[in-house]
Structure formats: C-alpha cells, structure tokens
Design a protein around this motif. Structure first.
Motif, PDB file in Angstrom:
ATOM      1  N   THR A  17       0.838  -1.200   0.000  1.00  0.00           N
ATOM      2  CA  THR A  17       0.000   0.000   0.000  1.00  0.00           C
ATOM      3  C   THR A  17       0.879   1.258   0.000  1.00  0.00           C
ATOM      4  N   GLU A  18       1.917   1.214   0.816  1.00  0.00           N
ATOM      5  CA  GLU A  18       2.807   2.371   0.893  1.00  0.00           C
ATOM      6  C   GLU A  18       3.478   2.622  -0.458  1.00  0.00           C
ATOM      7  N   LEU A  19       3.938   1.566  -1.080  1.00  0.00           N
ATOM      8  CA  LEU A  19       4.615   1.708  -2.372  1.00  0.00           C
ATOM      9  C   LEU A  19       3.660   2.271  -3.432  1.00  0.00           C
ATOM     10  N   ALA A  20       2.447   1.726  -3.463  1.00  0.00           N
ATOM     11  CA  ALA A  20       1.468   2.168  -4.456  1.00  0.00           C
ATOM     12  C   ALA A  20       1.166   3.659  -4.261  1.00  0.00           C
ATOM     13  N   GLN A  21       1.027   4.047  -3.006  1.00  0.00           N
ATOM     14  CA  GLN A  21       0.643   5.432  -2.749  1.00  0.00           C
ATOM     15  C   GLN A  21       1.810   6.390  -2.974  1.00  0.00           C
ATOM     16  N   LEU A  22       3.001   5.927  -2.672  1.00  0.00           N
ATOM     17  CA  LEU A  22       4.187   6.752  -2.898  1.00  0.00           C
ATOM     18  C   LEU A  22       4.351   7.069  -4.391  1.00  0.00           C
ATOM     19  N   LEU A  23       4.081   6.072  -5.228  1.00  0.00           N
ATOM     20  CA  LEU A  23       4.303   6.247  -6.666  1.00  0.00           C
ATOM     21  C   LEU A  23       3.010   6.529  -7.434  1.00  0.00           C
ATOM     22  N   ASN A  24       1.907   6.634  -6.718  1.00  0.00           N
ATOM     23  CA  ASN A  24       0.616   6.916  -7.351  1.00  0.00           C
ATOM     24  C   ASN A  24       0.231   5.862  -8.389  1.00  0.00           C
ATOM     25  N   LEU A  25       0.522   4.600  -8.070  1.00  0.00           N
ATOM     26  CA  LEU A  25       0.272   3.523  -9.029  1.00  0.00           C
ATOM     27  C   LEU A  25      -1.176   3.056  -8.977  1.00  0.00           C
ATOM     28  N   PRO A  26      -1.785   2.774 -10.133  1.00  0.00           N
ATOM     29  CA  PRO A  26      -3.065   2.065 -10.108  1.00  0.00           C
ATOM     30  C   PRO A  26      -2.815   0.631  -9.631  1.00  0.00           C
ATOM     31  N   VAL A  27      -3.710   0.138  -8.780  1.00  0.00           N
ATOM     32  CA  VAL A  27      -3.515  -1.202  -8.213  1.00  0.00           C
ATOM     33  C   VAL A  27      -4.661  -2.111  -8.631  1.00  0.00           C
ATOM     34  N   THR A  28      -4.301  -3.276  -9.164  1.00  0.00           N
ATOM     35  CA  THR A  28      -5.303  -4.303  -9.415  1.00  0.00           C
ATOM     36  C   THR A  28      -4.924  -5.538  -8.597  1.00  0.00           C
ATOM     37  N   ASN A  29      -5.932  -6.297  -8.203  1.00  0.00           N
ATOM     38  CA  ASN A  29      -5.689  -7.520  -7.434  1.00  0.00           C
ATOM     39  C   ASN A  29      -6.171  -8.734  -8.213  1.00  0.00           C
ATOM     40  N   THR A  30      -5.496  -9.844  -7.980  1.00  0.00           N
ATOM     41  CA  THR A  30      -6.023 -11.112  -8.459  1.00  0.00           C
ATOM     42  C   THR A  30      -7.147 -11.526  -7.505  1.00  0.00           C
ATOM     43  N   LEU A  31      -7.847 -12.593  -7.884  1.00  0.00           N
ATOM     44  CA  LEU A  31      -8.893 -13.120  -7.005  1.00  0.00           C
ATOM     45  C   LEU A  31      -8.314 -13.444  -5.629  1.00  0.00           C
ATOM     46  N   MET A  32      -7.097 -13.985  -5.619  1.00  0.00           N
ATOM     47  CA  MET A  32      -6.464 -14.365  -4.355  1.00  0.00           C
ATOM     48  C   MET A  32      -5.898 -13.169  -3.601  1.00  0.00           C
ATOM     49  N   GLY A  33      -5.705 -12.076  -4.293  1.00  0.00           N
ATOM     50  CA  GLY A  33      -5.046 -10.934  -3.668  1.00  0.00           C
ATOM     51  C   GLY A  33      -5.999  -9.908  -3.077  1.00  0.00           C
ATOM     52  N   LEU A  34      -7.305 -10.107  -3.273  1.00  0.00           N
ATOM     53  CA  LEU A  34      -8.274  -9.100  -2.829  1.00  0.00           C
ATOM     54  C   LEU A  34      -8.103  -8.793  -1.348  1.00  0.00           C
ATOM     55  N   GLY A  35      -8.051  -7.512  -1.043  1.00  0.00           N
ATOM     56  CA  GLY A  35      -7.877  -7.085   0.345  1.00  0.00           C
ATOM     57  C   GLY A  35      -6.452  -6.679   0.665  1.00  0.00           C
ATOM     58  N   CYS A  36      -5.506  -7.037  -0.197  1.00  0.00           N
ATOM     59  CA  CYS A  36      -4.120  -6.661   0.114  1.00  0.00           C
ATOM     60  C   CYS A  36      -3.903  -5.174  -0.161  1.00  0.00           C
ATOM     61  N   TYR A  37      -4.805  -4.579  -0.934  1.00  0.00           N
ATOM     62  CA  TYR A  37      -4.841  -3.128  -1.096  1.00  0.00           C
ATOM     63  C   TYR A  37      -6.290  -2.707  -0.860  1.00  0.00           C
ATOM     64  N   PRO A  38      -6.532  -1.635  -0.090  1.00  0.00           N
ATOM     65  CA  PRO A  38      -7.925  -1.308   0.249  1.00  0.00           C
ATOM     66  C   PRO A  38      -8.790  -1.001  -0.977  1.00  0.00           C
ATOM     67  N   ALA A  39      -9.892  -1.733  -1.092  1.00  0.00           N
ATOM     68  CA  ALA A  39     -10.768  -1.587  -2.255  1.00  0.00           C
ATOM     69  C   ALA A  39     -11.420  -0.213  -2.303  1.00  0.00           C
ATOM     70  N   SER A  40     -11.563   0.444  -1.152  1.00  0.00           N
ATOM     71  CA  SER A  40     -12.247   1.743  -1.141  1.00  0.00           C
ATOM     72  C   SER A  40     -11.328   2.870  -1.582  1.00  0.00           C
ATOM     73  N   ASP A  41     -10.032   2.574  -1.745  1.00  0.00           N
ATOM     74  CA  ASP A  41      -9.115   3.638  -2.136  1.00  0.00           C
ATOM     75  C   ASP A  41      -9.256   3.950  -3.625  1.00  0.00           C
ATOM     76  N   ILE A  42      -9.066   5.221  -3.958  1.00  0.00           N
ATOM     77  CA  ILE A  42      -9.245   5.666  -5.339  1.00  0.00           C
ATOM     78  C   ILE A  42      -8.267   4.997  -6.300  1.00  0.00           C
ATOM     79  N   GLN A  43      -7.100   4.597  -5.784  1.00  0.00           N
ATOM     80  CA  GLN A  43      -6.104   3.973  -6.663  1.00  0.00           C
ATOM     81  C   GLN A  43      -6.423   2.505  -6.971  1.00  0.00           C
ATOM     82  N   PHE A  44      -7.411   1.965  -6.300  1.00  0.00           N
ATOM     83  CA  PHE A  44      -7.784   0.574  -6.566  1.00  0.00           C
ATOM     84  C   PHE A  44      -8.690   0.517  -7.782  1.00  0.00           C
TER      85      PHE A  44
END
Lengths: 163, 579
Positions: free
Chosen positions: B234-261
């Motif tokens: 999460t810190e890395l994604a937010q530091l670099l302003n990266l769009p984040v996608t999750n696999t089915l198994m990865g859901l929850g590793c980045y907050p779904a309510s965040d705009i970058q998700f």
C-alpha cells in the motif's frame, strides 16, 4: 534440444517417485534415467536425459529444485561434459553373421562377454550416439535383445556436483 | 525427579503426536477418528492443550484448517484416519496446494507390516497425495515423530507455503511403547533453504524501471497476503501513485475503497483493470503468478509492458509470461527494500505522464464501472452482496464457495483488509465455503463471518451444519439461490445455445426447514424488500448460525467476462455488449 540434468537427491524412500512423478504431472519428457547411491550413502546421484525448448528446460530445473529432497542439480549442457552409456546387446551369431558381429564389435571397441553356439552378447560403452550407431551397424543381423543403462554424465575439468 | 529426567520425558508415539502439535502452538486440530488413529485420539482425550474439532466429513476438516491459515497466516492442522479418511481429505489438500496455503495433515495408516497387503482401510496416501502437496513423509520409527512434525510445519510455512502430509502407521503410536520426547526448536535441511531477501541489483533495476514508467500498474496477488506485505504494498502504491489491481487471491491486500484501486483483473475482472493492464508500459507483479484466469491469451498479453515479477517461487517466474526483471524473494523484505531505495532517491515518476495515465483510467472506469441492472422485479445477486457489505461495514470475513456467487462477492463486497476474503481460487472447490467459514468463526468468535454460497455449492458440505451446532459456530450463510448451477448455466448460455445439460436442480430441499432441523435459524427471502430486514435480523443474532436462503434472478450473468482466446482487454460487458 537434448539436455542432460544431473541431480543429487536425498537417498530416501519416495524421493525418486516424487521426481519421476513431477515429470509425469507436468508433461515433461524423460528420455533416459539412471540412479544409484554415491560414495555418501545419504545421497543418490541421478542423471536424467530430457528434451525441450529453453523455457521448458528452465521450468524443469526450477521445478526439480522445488522438490524438498533435491539437494543440488546442474544442467550438464551448460558446460563441457562427458557422457557414457552402457549397452548389452544379444545378437544372433551363426553362419556369416558370426564373423561380421565380431568384426563390428571390434571396430566399436565393444567386448563379447557371452557366447553360445548361435549367439553373442556384446558389451559396449560410449555416448548414446555411438550406441545408436552400433545398432545401425548391426542392421544386417538379428538383434535378440537390447539393454541400455541410460546416460551417466559428469562435468569436465574441476567443476563438480557435490556437497 | 532430577532435572535431566524431566528433559527426557518418555512418551508413546501417540502422545508425542499430540504433544508436538501443542508445542508447535496448535490450538485446534480438525479431524475425524477411525481405526488407524485411535491411539492418537486416545492421547488427545487425555490432555487439554490441543482441542479437537469433530467434523462430519474429512473434507471439511481440511477446509477448516485451510481457512484458519488463510485468516491467520499460520498453518492449520488436520487428523484423519487411513483409507477413506485420507482419501476424503484429498480435495482439501489439493485446494490448499493450489492456493499455497500452509497446512499439516496427519493421516493414519495400517500397521507397518501390513502395508502393501491391501489391508482393511489401507491406501497409499503418500502416492495419492504426492502431486497435490508441498511435501509428504511417513513415520518409520516412533522416536522420529517430534522431528517429523517440526519439519512438516517448517516446510508448510516457509518459502512458498503449502500443505504437508504425514502418514503414520498405527504401530508407530502404540500406547505401551514409550520413547524419549524432545521437540526441536528449529529445523535445518541441506536440501531446502528458501530464499528470503531479493537480489539487491535486481531491486535497483526494478526501482529505476518504475520511476521511468509512464503507464505503470501494480498487479498484486495472494502472495502479498500470505507474505504479510499489505502495508508495504500500500505504501509503495501510494508513494508512486500507481493504479492497483488484485487477483482473485489478492483481494484485500490493497484497500478496495481507495481511489487507486481499479478492481480485480482477469476473466471476471473490472473493465478498467483489464484495460489498464493491457495498455501498461510497466507491470509490477507482486506475489501473483500470471495464471490463465488472469492473462487470457498469453500470446496477446500486454504487448507493451516491461514486467517486474517479485515472487518467492522461482518456478512461478517466467512460467507463462516472460519476466524482464525477475526478483526471487519474500515479498515483504523485497518491497521494504524498494521503499527504502525510493525514499533515499526522493524521485517520483513523471507527473505529467502519470496524470495523463490516470485520466485514461478514469475514462475506462466510466465505461462499465461494475454496473448491473437492478430494475428487474427479482433480487439481483450483486445487490445482495452490496447489502451484506453494508451491514457488515465491509469488515467481515467472507468465505466463499465456487461459482457465480464467488465472482459477485469478489466484485461487489469491497475488501479493505487482507485475510478477509477466503475462497478457493486455484482449485475452485465447491463445498469449500461453509467449512471455511467454520474454521474462521471458531478462531475469530467475535468477528462477523459470512459464507457466500449457492444452492449447488452448499449441498456439497451441507452436513457440516451439524458441526456448527456442536461447536456453536454462528456463521451467516448467504445462499444465493437461483435454482441453477449458475456459472455452468452462464457458459451454457454463452457457448451452448442455452442447452442446460444438468445445470438445473428441481428437487432442492427447503433450506429453512433444513437449517431448523440442524438446530439453526433459517430465513427465506424471495422479495427484494425482505432482504434488508432479513439481513438485520440475521446479523443481530450474534451467536447463532443463520441460513439465509435468498432467491435471486436466475438469468443473471457475471460481467465483465474476458472473451476466450482474446487479449486482456477483450471482454463481454453485458449480454448485448462487447469490446
């Protein structure tokens, strides 16, 4: 491409089955396989001949590495290496063929290690290609039985696969 | 008693099994007794540290242990008997193996001298389990039991985690034969030394590539969850302003309510996630394995992307998709090292390029945006999931079965924390949901634990309603009942001109009565206006299992859906629209 992979394996029950199973599960080829204990009784040395493109060979070595009992492995093709295979071949040796088989065995530096009135059993050591060539050379005779050990391999020079 | 004799306590093999589990910190052992493990059950009975959970079918024991591991990160433990006990556990072992879940399964075996004789309840469990577990071992000498159990937990939980099977012949556990007990504090194996840190040079290269990217995406999978690296990610994604996608198994590793998700990717991924992935110039893959449910046609996969792939398993790297910058190591220390480098460099990606990239992503987001037609008179499954999310404040453990309901839950619940979304991703095991929810509820009794299921899946382990009664497991079952095997039906609609070969069930039980028969509460919901009051009532009944039989629109399909053989971004968006 043909690759010779040498593996040091824990000498435990089930280890060989696991390794062979991996090839079956993932659809990799085994052209030949030879395995025996080493000077260290806790380790087996296994030489496996397989073929595939670079990506397949990379997966094979990685998947082998993942097996808990695999201690070390090397793809012998990555450097200069020696390979030998032993063949015992029983052929019909009567009439004109009797001399012909003897001559052929001499040319290939094979040894006749068993003789009956009608058969010879020839022992031949060499690369797989050489063994293939000998079988070809005997095309005119009747081959009764062929037993090949599968390839054993070792790196040239000071390079070793050891603990 | 001298201190030395205390150190060399004498225990039977059976007692050693249980003591070793206790010393390993195992609180619950899920299982089912039988002839070959009776000595072990007797040893269990004579102590209190390890508590046994009696399931109604061995498959459920494995799913309970598996779900505990998914929620806690620690290996679950299972005890079953030989023969049918062991073979019933096979599906659960394979389920854990496909999703890299740590688990230790103890299977009974006939007496050593009978092995190979086709004895009663004999089966070659080592042979059967070999291709579906990380490792398996058999006990040859009772005195080896502590070391074998220690080794099993070590292998299960280290490196790329996975299930480990220990086969225990009955004569290894004879109560009258005792041996010195010592539980090792650590294990060292010359043939197994998983890598921990990533290669520093590769990490530097990855950081440079990330900073140079104009259209980057972060693609994160289950490895981030099992690797406990959500915070770093999460810190890395937010530091670099990266769009984040999750696999089915990865859901929850980045907050779904965040705009970058940007949502889940792949077969039923969001439109924007699949588009962003397809058009990216750099993919940072973390603890994900580019499986076929993500990539669609690998030949058309993300043509412009440089791929950085961080994974603990070297065999996962460049298996299906070639990685340009491979990094083998645990995701948590690798991401930490990347963060440290970035903080030190104090550089950011080109902000103008990133702004343009995000504009493009926002545009994609408006195209589909998870819309569904909620105007129909019948309840929509998507709406049900949204309401479940609302009433549980998006904070429940959601344990899913397999099918359409699983995809709806993945798409519409909105997971903001890791370890909360518990589903069989790799193997796709119907019957996983209820036992999984039980395993979580037992270990997290104060949490809301939901089982999202369908009338097909739930019947694959329905007998566990009895186990729930015995242990007071107040799971909330959301049965999305459409009278069809929904995902099968969807494929039949799309590929077989709606010929519903065996996807329809016309003799369903009365689930309300069934729940009541097992001593639980059943509520039927057939009209949309009944849903919210029913959910409120169900979740207010804190300690009770409530079975909500919710009748939903049988015609609903899961969208988006990637078009088979196409690129990442080729999708059906509804029954009438496609890219």
């Amino acid at each position: 491409m043909r690759h010779i992979i040498s593996v040091l394996l824990e000498n435990e029950s089930g280890a060989l089955a696991r390794l062979v199973g991996l090839f079956a599960q993932r659809g990799y080829n085994i052209d030949s396989l030879t395995v025996a204990p080493t000077e260290d009784a806790t380790l087996s040395r296994l030489t496996l001949v397989t073929h595939g493109n670079d990506q397949v060979i990379e997966q094979i070595t990685k998947q082998l590495h993942k097996l808990i009992e695999v201690v070390k492995l090397t793809d012998l093709n990555e450097s200069a290496h020696l390979e030998r295979e032993l063949m015992l071949i029983k052929v019909k040796a009567s009439g004109a063929a009797r001399d012909e088989v003897k001559r052929c065995a001499d040319i290939f530096r094979g040894q006749i290690i068993d003789v009956t009135a009608t058969t010879y059993t020839v022992q031949l050591v060499g690369t797989s290609d050489k063994l293939d060539a000998f079988i070809q050379a005997l095309a005119g005779t009747t081959i009764l039985e062929v037993v090949r050990s599968g390839v054993s391999g070792i790196a040239r020079g000071e390079k070793t696969l050891a603990l | 008693m001298t201190s030395q004799s205390k150190q060399t306590e004498m225990l039977s093999g059976a007692a050693m099994v249980i003591r070793a589990l206790a010393d390993e910190g195992v609180e619950y052992l899920y299982g089912y007794p039988g002839g070959a493990v009776l000595h072990i059950y007797d040893a269990l009975f004579q102590q209190t540290k390890v508590k046994h959970v009696l399931v109604r079918h061995e498959q459920a024991a494995t799913h309970m242990a598996d779900a505990y591991a998914r929620a806690s990160g620690k290996a679950g433990a299972v005890l079953v008997t030989s023969g049918p006990g062991a073979t019933n556990a096979v599906t659960g072992i394979a389920t854990a193996y496909m999703d890299s879940i740590p688990m230790v399964v103890l299977t009974g075996q006939v007496m050593s001298h009978l092995i190979g004789d086709d004895a009663f309840q004999e089966t070659d469990m080592l042979g059967i389990s070999r291709p579906i577990c990380k490792h398996n071992m058999s006990v040859r000498r009772p005195e080896d039991i502590p070391a074998i159990i220690k080794k099993a937990f070590y292998i299960a939980q280290s490196g790329r985690p996975g299930p480990v099977v220990i086969d225990i012949p009955k004569d290894m556990t004879i109560p009258s034969q005792t041996f010195p007990y010592h539980y090792p504090s650590e294990v060292k194996l010359r043939s197994y030394q998983p890598k921990l840190k990533g290669h520093s040079g590769q990490i530097k290269k990855a950081v440079t590539a990330l900073l140079a990217a104009k259209k980057p995406i972060l693609y994160a999978g289950g490895g981030v969850i099992m690797g406990g690296a959500s915070n770093e990610l999460t810190e890395l994604a937010q530091l670099l302003n990266l769009p984040v996608t999750n696999t089915l198994m990865g859901l929850g590793c980045y907050p779904a309510s965040d705009i970058q998700f940007i949502g889940m990717l792949g077969m039923h991924g969001s439109y924007e996630a699949n588009q962003t992935m397809h058009h990216a110039d750099l993919i940072l893959a973390v603890g994900a394995r580019f499986d076929d449910r993500v990539t669609n046609n690998t030949k058309k996969f993300c043509p412009d992307a440089t791929i950085i792939h961080i994974d603990i398993d070297p065999a996962s790297i460049s298996k299906t998709i070639n990685a340009h910058i491979p990094i083998v190591g645990l995701v948590q220390p690798v991401l930490s090292e990347m963060l440290a480098l970035l903080h030190h460099k104090k550089k950011k990606p080109d902000s103008a390029a990133m702004k343009k990239w995000w504009q493009q992503i926002y545009e994609w987001r408006t195209v589909h945006g998870g819309r569904y037609d909620n105007a129909a008179p019948q309840l929509k499954p998507q709406y049900v999931i949204e309401q479940v999310s609302k009433i549980t404040k998006g904070d429940a453990f959601v344990c899913s079965d397999v099918g359409q309901h699983q995809m709806f839950a993945a798409q519409y619940y909105g997971f903001n924390k890791p370890n909360r979304w518990i589903n069989s991703g790799g193997l796709g095991t119907m019957g996983f949901g209820l036992p999984a929810a039980m395993g979580v509820k037992l270990n997290y009794p104060d949490a809301d634990v939901v089982c999202v299921t369908g009338e097909g899946s739930i019947q694959m382990n329905i007998q566990e309603l009895s186990t729930c009664k015995q242990y007071g497991l107040g799971v909330k079952i959301i049965n999305l009942n459409n009278g069809y095997l929904g995902m099968v039906k969807q494929w039949q609609d799309m590929n077989y001109e709606s010929r519903y070969a065996s996807s329809y069930m016309d003799s369903l039980p009365d689930f309300v009565k069934l729940a009541e028969a097992y001593g639980h509460v059943g509520i039927r919901v057939t009209e949309p206006e009944q849903l919210i009051p029913a959910l409120e009532r169900a979740f207010a009944l804190k300690d009770q299992l409530v079975f909500l039989d919710i009748h939903i629109d049988p015609k609903e399909h899961v969208y988006p859906m990637q078009i088979p053989g196409g690129a990442m971004n080729e999708m059906f968006l509804s029954k009438t629209e496609r890219t």
